[in-house]
Scaffold this motif. Structure first.
Motif, PDB file in Angstrom:
ATOM      1  N   ILE A 253       0.705  -1.070   0.063  1.00  0.00           N
ATOM      2  CA  ILE A 253      -0.041   0.064  -0.045  1.00  0.00           C
ATOM      3  C   ILE A 253       0.861   1.250  -0.008  1.00  0.00           C
ATOM      4  O   ILE A 253       0.491   2.022  -0.885  1.00  0.00           O
ATOM      5  CB  ILE A 253      -0.826  -0.001   1.346  1.00  0.00           C
ATOM      6  CG1 ILE A 253      -1.835  -1.228   1.103  1.00  0.00           C
ATOM      7  CG2 ILE A 253      -1.739   1.281   0.971  1.00  0.00           C
ATOM      8  CD1 ILE A 253      -2.800  -1.428   0.223  1.00  0.00           C
ATOM      9  N   LEU A 254       1.842   1.463   0.958  1.00  0.00           N
ATOM     10  CA  LEU A 254       2.676   2.467   1.148  1.00  0.00           C
ATOM     11  C   LEU A 254       3.291   2.973  -0.436  1.00  0.00           C
ATOM     12  O   LEU A 254       3.258   4.127  -0.579  1.00  0.00           O
ATOM     13  CB  LEU A 254       3.705   2.634   2.166  1.00  0.00           C
ATOM     14  CG  LEU A 254       4.459   3.758   2.171  1.00  0.00           C
ATOM     15  CD1 LEU A 254       3.583   4.919   2.721  1.00  0.00           C
ATOM     16  CD2 LEU A 254       5.640   3.459   3.423  1.00  0.00           C
ATOM     17  N   PRO A 255       3.800   2.220  -1.045  1.00  0.00           N
ATOM     18  CA  PRO A 255       4.513   2.624  -2.452  1.00  0.00           C
ATOM     19  C   PRO A 255       3.636   3.153  -3.405  1.00  0.00           C
ATOM     20  O   PRO A 255       3.994   3.976  -4.159  1.00  0.00           O
ATOM     21  CB  PRO A 255       4.973   1.169  -2.920  1.00  0.00           C
ATOM     22  CG  PRO A 255       5.154   0.246  -1.625  1.00  0.00           C
ATOM     23  CD  PRO A 255       4.201   0.599  -0.728  1.00  0.00           C
TER      24      PRO A 255
ATOM     25  N   ASP B 125       3.505  15.688  -0.086  1.00  0.00           N
ATOM     26  CA  ASP B 125       4.579  15.438   0.274  1.00  0.00           C
ATOM     27  C   ASP B 125       4.801  15.864   1.797  1.00  0.00           C
ATOM     28  O   ASP B 125       3.806  16.940   2.177  1.00  0.00           O
ATOM     29  CB  ASP B 125       5.983  15.722  -0.301  1.00  0.00           C
ATOM     30  CG  ASP B 125       6.125  17.215  -0.628  1.00  0.00           C
ATOM     31  OD1 ASP B 125       5.094  17.769  -0.252  1.00  0.00           O
ATOM     32  OD2 ASP B 125       7.236  17.351  -1.121  1.00  0.00           O
ATOM     33  N   ALA B 126       5.710  15.993   2.495  1.00  0.00           N
ATOM     34  CA  ALA B 126       5.928  16.336   4.033  1.00  0.00           C
ATOM     35  C   ALA B 126       6.112  17.740   3.891  1.00  0.00           C
ATOM     36  O   ALA B 126       5.618  18.448   5.074  1.00  0.00           O
ATOM     37  CB  ALA B 126       7.046  15.647   4.852  1.00  0.00           C
TER      38      ALA B 126
ATOM     39  N   ASP C  82       3.637   8.251   5.066  1.00  0.00           N
ATOM     40  CA  ASP C  82       3.876   7.032   5.882  1.00  0.00           C
ATOM     41  C   ASP C  82       2.505   6.887   6.545  1.00  0.00           C
ATOM     42  O   ASP C  82       1.396   7.496   6.258  1.00  0.00           O
ATOM     43  CB  ASP C  82       4.846   7.447   6.954  1.00  0.00           C
ATOM     44  CG  ASP C  82       4.339   8.923   7.807  1.00  0.00           C
ATOM     45  OD1 ASP C  82       3.163   8.963   8.130  1.00  0.00           O
ATOM     46  OD2 ASP C  82       5.286   9.648   8.098  1.00  0.00           O
ATOM     47  N   TYR C  83       2.429   5.875   7.266  1.00  0.00           N
ATOM     48  CA  TYR C  83       1.338   5.231   7.546  1.00  0.00           C
ATOM     49  C   TYR C  83       0.489   6.422   8.649  1.00  0.00           C
ATOM     50  O   TYR C  83      -0.732   6.576   8.419  1.00  0.00           O
ATOM     51  CB  TYR C  83       1.384   3.778   8.664  1.00  0.00           C
ATOM     52  CG  TYR C  83       0.224   3.421   9.534  1.00  0.00           C
ATOM     53  CD1 TYR C  83      -0.802   2.728   8.621  1.00  0.00           C
ATOM     54  CD2 TYR C  83      -0.304   3.867  10.588  1.00  0.00           C
ATOM     55  CE1 TYR C  83      -1.943   2.167   9.131  1.00  0.00           C
ATOM     56  CE2 TYR C  83      -1.352   3.234  10.888  1.00  0.00           C
ATOM     57  CZ  TYR C  83      -2.123   2.577  10.528  1.00  0.00           C
ATOM     58  OH  TYR C  83      -3.419   2.191  11.124  1.00  0.00           O
TER      59      TYR C  83
ATOM     60  N   GLY D 144      11.371   9.598  -1.319  1.00  0.00           N
ATOM     61  CA  GLY D 144      10.646   9.525   0.037  1.00  0.00           C
ATOM     62  C   GLY D 144      10.489   8.249   0.601  1.00  0.00           C
ATOM     63  O   GLY D 144       9.715   8.177   1.561  1.00  0.00           O
ATOM     64  N   GLY D 145      10.725   7.102   0.194  1.00  0.00           N
ATOM     65  CA  GLY D 145      10.340   5.978   0.438  1.00  0.00           C
ATOM     66  C   GLY D 145      11.805   5.295   0.933  1.00  0.00           C
ATOM     67  O   GLY D 145      12.847   5.645   0.682  1.00  0.00           O
ATOM     68  N   SER D 146      11.486   3.872   1.357  1.00  0.00           N
ATOM     69  CA  SER D 146      12.580   3.045   1.877  1.00  0.00           C
ATOM     70  C   SER D 146      13.258   2.606   0.247  1.00  0.00           C
ATOM     71  O   SER D 146      12.640   2.455  -0.494  1.00  0.00           O
ATOM     72  CB  SER D 146      12.221   1.902   2.575  1.00  0.00           C
ATOM     73  OG  SER D 146      11.545   2.413   3.859  1.00  0.00           O
TER      74      SER D 146
END
Length: 239
Positions: A59-61, A74-75, A86-87, A216-218
């Protein structure tokens, strides 16, 4: 007459000897189970990894690639007060766990009106598969779960490994309608170009001189990076 009598007596003895009787089972022996024949459905309710839905992996991707870019959610930008990085930020506003139809973000991604749909044009909308995953995740309680990627490094075909990877992590930003950095990864030719010029590996391996991706992701798992490396080494074929 005597011969007839002897013949009848002999026939009676043979008939008695051929009579089949059940052999008594020894005391304590298990009762034989009759063979019911082949089972037409030996596993009527199989469980497979495909039934597992995982927030961090599945989901997050989708949100990072399609929503959490600069100028949107974005943040830093937090357009309309929404952040999808993020969650906690995803479930923090106008979110109803267990009911996708009452959740505003789900309403936006399924909006028929292009003026209200998210992601907004000219960016492409989410795919039917992505929408179905988000709906299922919300309706199942929108849990923050982490699990194995299920990656198999022996599978490095474009159709079954590389294309799904780019669709999940890259397509939202790098598509023909809105090509961030001039890179288009929504077609084989686009993916092949950045694969063979080294930009793809440099970005996903977070090498110096390249912008780390996914943004922005892992970082992708070692297995996923190895899949890309093997595919490129084999000629980046459209297989």
């Amino acid at each position: 007459m005597r011969k007839v009598f002897l013949f009848i007596a002999l026939a009676a003895m043979i008939g008695t000897g051929c009579k089949h009787e059940n052999t008594p089972q020894p005391s304590g022996a298990p009762t034989p189970t009759p063979n019911p024949g082949p089972n037409p459905n030996p596993n009527p309710n199989p469980t497979s990894v495909d039934t597992v839905l995982c927030f961090q992996r599945d989901i997050l991707p989708i949100f990072l690639s399609n929503c959490a870019m600069s100028g949107c959610h974005d943040a830093v930008s937090k357009q309309d007060g929404f952040q999808f990085t993020d969650y906690n930020s995803i479930v923090s506003k106008e979110f109803v766990s267990g009911n996708a139809n009452e959740t505003e973000l789900f309403e936006k991604i399924t909006e028929d009106n292009d003026d209200k749909r998210m992601p907004p044009p000219p960016r492409p909308g989410l795919t039917a598969t992505q929408i179905a995953l988000i709906k299922r995740w919300i309706n199942e309680g929108a849990k923050n779960t982490t699990c194995s990627s299920g990656c198999d490094s022996t599978n490095f075909k474009y159709s079954s490994a590389i294309k799904p990877l780019t669709e999940q992590y890259c397509r939202g930003c790098h598509n023909s309608a809105a090509a961030s950095g001039g890179i288009m990864l929504d077609s084989y030719d686009g993916v092949k170009t950045v694969a063979l010029n080294g930009r793809m590996l440099g970005a996903i391996k977070h090498l110096t001189g390249y912008q780390a991706m996914p943004q922005g992701g892992s970082k992708l798992s070692d297995c996923q990076i190895l899949q890309v490396e093997k595919w490129i080494a084999a000629g980046a074929q459209n297989n």
